[in-house]
Design a protein around this motif. Structure first.
Motif, PDB file in Angstrom:
ATOM      1  N   THR A   1       0.950  -1.339   0.054  1.00  0.00           N
ATOM      2  CA  THR A   1       0.139   0.147  -0.022  1.00  0.00           C
ATOM      3  C   THR A   1       0.997   1.386  -0.008  1.00  0.00           C
ATOM      4  N   ASP A   2       0.346   2.052  -0.818  1.00  0.00           N
ATOM      5  CA  ASP A   2       1.240   3.476  -0.948  1.00  0.00           C
ATOM      6  C   ASP A   2       1.129   4.233   0.478  1.00  0.00           C
ATOM      7  N   ILE A   3       2.352   4.732   1.115  1.00  0.00           N
ATOM      8  CA  ILE A   3       2.254   5.074   2.305  1.00  0.00           C
ATOM      9  C   ILE A   3       1.760   6.598   2.186  1.00  0.00           C
ATOM     10  N   GLU A   4       1.900   7.494   0.973  1.00  0.00           N
ATOM     11  CA  GLU A   4       1.643   8.819   0.884  1.00  0.00           C
ATOM     12  C   GLU A   4       0.014   8.615   0.782  1.00  0.00           C
ATOM     13  N   GLN A   5      -0.337   7.784  -0.163  1.00  0.00           N
ATOM     14  CA  GLN A   5      -1.844   7.524  -0.171  1.00  0.00           C
ATOM     15  C   GLN A   5      -2.446   7.494   1.295  1.00  0.00           C
ATOM     16  N   LEU A   6      -2.027   6.476   1.834  1.00  0.00           N
ATOM     17  CA  LEU A   6      -2.471   6.220   3.159  1.00  0.00           C
ATOM     18  C   LEU A   6      -2.582   7.448   4.055  1.00  0.00           C
ATOM     19  N   ARG A   7      -1.521   8.245   4.227  1.00  0.00           N
ATOM     20  CA  ARG A   7      -1.351   9.407   4.853  1.00  0.00           C
ATOM     21  C   ARG A   7      -2.226  10.402   4.343  1.00  0.00           C
ATOM     22  N   ARG A   8      -2.396  10.672   3.126  1.00  0.00           N
ATOM     23  CA  ARG A   8      -3.522  11.538   2.736  1.00  0.00           C
ATOM     24  C   ARG A   8      -5.057  11.017   3.143  1.00  0.00           C
ATOM     25  N   ALA A   9      -5.123   9.848   3.018  1.00  0.00           N
ATOM     26  CA  ALA A   9      -6.504   9.221   3.483  1.00  0.00           C
ATOM     27  C   ALA A   9      -6.700   9.666   4.971  1.00  0.00           C
ATOM     28  N   VAL A  10      -5.693   9.346   5.796  1.00  0.00           N
ATOM     29  CA  VAL A  10      -5.744   9.547   7.146  1.00  0.00           C
ATOM     30  C   VAL A  10      -6.122  10.861   7.533  1.00  0.00           C
ATOM     31  N   ARG A  11      -5.531  12.001   6.784  1.00  0.00           N
ATOM     32  CA  ARG A  11      -5.737  13.269   7.012  1.00  0.00           C
ATOM     33  C   ARG A  11      -7.074  13.873   6.314  1.00  0.00           C
ATOM     34  N   THR A  12      -7.601  13.412   5.619  1.00  0.00           N
ATOM     35  CA  THR A  12      -8.857  13.785   4.756  1.00  0.00           C
ATOM     36  C   THR A  12     -10.037  13.374   5.333  1.00  0.00           C
ATOM     37  N   ARG A  13      -9.969  12.003   5.699  1.00  0.00           N
ATOM     38  CA  ARG A  13     -11.310  11.391   6.198  1.00  0.00           C
ATOM     39  C   ARG A  13     -11.885  12.034   7.503  1.00  0.00           C
ATOM     40  N   ALA A  14     -13.164  12.608   7.493  1.00  0.00           N
ATOM     41  CA  ALA A  14     -13.764  13.057   8.597  1.00  0.00           C
ATOM     42  C   ALA A  14     -14.119  12.084   9.671  1.00  0.00           C
ATOM     43  N   ARG A  15     -14.051  12.982  10.934  1.00  0.00           N
ATOM     44  CA  ARG A  15     -14.353  12.095  12.087  1.00  0.00           C
ATOM     45  C   ARG A  15     -13.454  10.642  12.447  1.00  0.00           C
ATOM     46  N   LEU A  16     -12.274  10.744  12.060  1.00  0.00           N
ATOM     47  CA  LEU A  16     -11.454   9.620  12.120  1.00  0.00           C
ATOM     48  C   LEU A  16     -10.829   9.410  13.710  1.00  0.00           C
ATOM     49  N   ARG A  17     -11.415   8.341  14.331  1.00  0.00           N
ATOM     50  CA  ARG A  17     -10.675   7.884  15.757  1.00  0.00           C
ATOM     51  C   ARG A  17      -9.213   7.506  15.236  1.00  0.00           C
ATOM     52  N   ARG A  18      -8.406   8.016  16.315  1.00  0.00           N
ATOM     53  CA  ARG A  18      -6.841   7.489  16.341  1.00  0.00           C
ATOM     54  C   ARG A  18      -6.178   8.244  15.168  1.00  0.00           C
ATOM     55  N   ARG A  19      -6.625   9.238  14.854  1.00  0.00           N
ATOM     56  CA  ARG A  19      -5.928   9.983  13.683  1.00  0.00           C
ATOM     57  C   ARG A  19      -4.584  10.509  14.010  1.00  0.00           C
ATOM     58  N   ARG A  20      -4.366  11.060  15.354  1.00  0.00           N
ATOM     59  CA  ARG A  20      -3.259  11.165  15.548  1.00  0.00           C
ATOM     60  C   ARG A  20      -2.261  10.204  15.885  1.00  0.00           C
TER      61      ARG A  20
END
Length: 323
Positions: free
Chosen positions: A158-177
């Motif tokens: 899995t592409d780490i940068e795509q995953l990082r962008r998805a973590v930052r942009t998904r609304a109301r994500l638990r454990r984002r930090r």
């Protein structure tokens, strides 16, 4: 009725009542298959055409057939299907487009979503990145599971940068930090929940930052160290409880011997219990080992009662047993 068997075979042994009727099967014939236990009813109108214990794939396929053609495996079920976790759990998790409804059933967990991020495969399932975010966002997932599934996804390319962008942009994500921190340390070599916990022990106790997953040729063999402290001749090996359930393997012993002979390095080996249950004692022992090899800095206690605090209060730096 060969055509019915062929269709069921192509669907992991599962078939719907509507499909059977479309292939000229009758309601009475279906009832006889179930009554004689040749078939098993999994969900209303969905059957598996064999006896005995149901496979996970048959249960998953039956859930998708029950929920309709726009359903997809998600959360823990998608994670298992994609090889991100080792165990499927007892419940099949599926997602449906927002507005679609199905009747609740035992053994089935249904969620609705505005966007259905599906990727190809014999079983319809949410794509890998959204599966990781779904699991991380679920109440049932603990921190170790989140760490493990993120590591596993990246090991599955899995592409780490795509995953990082998805973590930052998904609304109301638990454990984002947690996930953003984790993606940073994965870039430094962390590959498991155990390694992540050890990395946190270093940070919380002011220990040097080790180099992770170092590959070396020693005694003619390619060996990989979990953690090495450059210039201090100390390394740490972390043995997960699943990987080594009965203690050190023959390869572990051979590796430790090769390290001692070729480099004179001190090898500290910790199991899951040490890192999870007694992290401050691990920090204390590592600090003592590093000081014995020339480390000049001082560790810091992570809080009241931390075992490292005894070193600051004048306790001898000599290694002592706490077991």
């Amino acid at each position: 009725m060969k055509s019915i068997d062929q269709l069921a075979d192509s669907q992991d042994g599962a078939i719907t009542r509507a499909q059977v009727l479309a292939l000229n099967g009758s309601p009475d014939w279906i009832s006889r298959q179930v009554g004689t236990r040749r078939w098993q009813r999994v969900f209303p109108g969905v059957y598996v055409v064999y006896t005995g214990r149901l496979s996970w794939r048959s249960r998953a396929r039956a859930a998708l057939l029950y929920a309709g053609p726009d359903a997809a495996l998600s959360h823990a079920s998608s994670a298992f299907h994609r090889g991100l976790v080792d165990r499927p759990g007892t419940v099949i998790h599926i997602s449906l487009p927002h507005g679609r409804k199905v009747r609740p059933q035992p053994g089935l967990r249904v969620r609705r979503r505005k966007r259905m991020p599906i990727s190809g495969g014999r079983l319809r399932a949410v794509n890998t990145i959204d599966t990781v975010l779904d699991v991380a966002d679920s109440v049932e997932a603990d921190e170790d599971l989140v760490v493990s599934i993120v590591c596993s996804a990246l090991q599955h390319n899995t592409d780490i940068e795509q995953l990082r962008r998805a973590v930052r942009t998904r609304a109301r994500l638990r454990r984002r930090r947690l996930m953003l921190e984790l993606l940073e340390v994965i870039a430094e070599g962390v590959e498991s929940a155990l390694e992540y916990r050890y990395h946190r022990i270093e940070r919380l106790h002011g220990l040097p930052v080790s180099r992770l997953q170092v590959r070396q040729v020693l005694d003619g063999l390619w060996l990989r160290a979990d953690c090495i402290y450059p210039g201090l001749l100390v390394r740490v090996e972390l043995d997960g409880q699943l990987a080594h359930p009965f203690g050190r393997t023959d390869n572990d012993v051979w590796r430790d011997n090769a390290v001692s002979i070729s480099t004179s390095e001190l090898t500290l080996r910790y199991r899951w219990r040490h890192v999870v249950v007694t992290p401050c004692l691990v920090a204390r022992q590592v600090a003592i080992a590093l000081r014995s090899r020339g480390w000049q800095d001082t560790p810091r206690p992570c809080g009241p009662g931390c075992a490292v605090g005894g070193l600051l209060a004048g306790t001898s730096w000599r290694a002592t047993s706490h077991y």
